[in-house]
Design an enzyme around this catalytic site. Sequence first.
Site, PDB file in Angstrom:
ATOM      1  N   ARG A 174       0.861  -1.188  -0.044  1.00 41.15           N
ATOM      2  CA  ARG A 174      -0.154  -0.017  -0.074  1.00 41.15           C
ATOM      3  C   ARG A 174       0.894   1.255  -0.046  1.00 41.15           C
ATOM      4  O   ARG A 174       0.447   2.434   0.610  1.00 41.15           O
ATOM      5  CB  ARG A 174      -0.933  -0.023   1.164  1.00 41.15           C
ATOM      6  N   SER A 225     -10.788   0.184   4.076  1.00 43.92           N
ATOM      7  CA  SER A 225      -9.841  -0.282   5.278  1.00 43.92           C
ATOM      8  C   SER A 225      -9.559   0.901   6.077  1.00 43.92           C
ATOM      9  O   SER A 225      -8.921   1.677   5.379  1.00 43.92           O
ATOM     10  CB  SER A 225      -8.823  -1.178   4.906  1.00 43.92           C
ATOM     11  N   GLU A 295      -4.706   3.213   7.478  1.00 44.10           N
ATOM     12  CA  GLU A 295      -4.446   3.229   6.127  1.00 44.10           C
ATOM     13  C   GLU A 295      -5.372   4.212   5.449  1.00 44.10           C
ATOM     14  O   GLU A 295      -4.702   4.881   4.461  1.00 44.10           O
ATOM     15  CB  GLU A 295      -5.188   1.695   5.454  1.00 44.10           C
TER      16      GLU A 295
END
Length: 301
Positions: A174, A225, A295
């Site tokens: 990510r 998320s 995140e």
Amino acid sequence: MDEIKSELQALNIGEVKPNEPLARHTTIKIGGPADLFIEPSSIENLQKVMMVIQKHRLKWRSIGRGSNLLVSDKGIEGAVIKLGRGMDHLKIDETEITVGGGHSLVSLSTLISRKGLSGLEFASGIPGSVGGAVYMNAGAHGSDISKVLTKAHILFNDGSMEWLTNEEMEFSYRTSILQKKRPGIVVEAVFQLTAGDRAEIVALMQKNKEYRKVTQPWNFPCAGSIFRNPLPNYAGKLIEEAGLKGYKIGGAEISQMHGNFIVNDGNATASDVLALIQHVKYTIFKLYQIKMETEVEIIGR
Ligand SMILES: Cc1cc2nc3c(=O)[nH]c(=O)nc-3n(C[C@H](O)[C@H](O)[C@H](O)COP(=O)(O)OP(=O)(O)OC[C@H]3O[C@@H](n4cnc5c(N)ncnc54)[C@H](O)[C@@H]3O)c2cc1C
């Protein structure tokens, strides 16, 4: 700000709106106003925008479809540049595609699958833009952007543009080089796909979509998320085991379906979501001595 607005409007670069509420541009439907909201209608116009911004030393940030953002209730200082309409071109050259940073990832993966091209099946349920997905190295179902991207065309702060190769993008879980080391805007990306069986590709995407429908609160405003997985643990599992599913602060609630999602009941503020995030961090640390990292990107005043 009025002077900058007039200058941009005179250049006819696309949409320019003062005090635009970002709740209209985020999937969780939260966020105060951007001082100046700009949606450039082409790469050339985006470059012009950047020159005006630099001339006035205005703070700026880019956004895509706002699916990984929590924007402060007090909004964002300076300019918010949204890549969307006009920045969503697509060129298909056999198995190689060149696509604008403002293209929707969901519609791109659907379109590509119908042409029997394989490689973006994982992206069928990720409601971001191509640019946001490259920035985040978005992924799911065991794959991510780094597996298909050949190069990305980036506009940097000083107005210069450069193609960065997959290696130069320094992708990992990510993250990409754009997040800290070299901030810039992804205006285009080139993906190398493979020719596959159309029916098989479409079926796999359908299966991925069905899986999301039963595991994620896809029909509520949310930002995906909230926490990164503290590997080898999974954020959602830890939150569920801590008994936090359904926990609510104001209008923000930890989804009953998935522990790592916070949903907006329609009245949530950014402060509610932030308070809930703090509560989760505190509880998980107290129970498991694990530090949770977000995140979702928290931005604004
Ligand atoms: C229901 C739901 C499910 C999701 N599932 C997944 C999933 O399975 N996997 C996954 O990885 N993510 C998932 N996400 C999160 C999100 O969709 C991804 O992170 C996506 O890549 C964000 O893209 P965006 O265009 O919405 O970016 P935004 O949220 O608009 O912005 C996020 C960051 O990207 C930057 N950015 C945006 N556009 C550009 C650009 N053109 N150039 C440079 N930087 C840019 C912004 O400055 C910001 O820092 C999900 C979100 C939701 C709401």
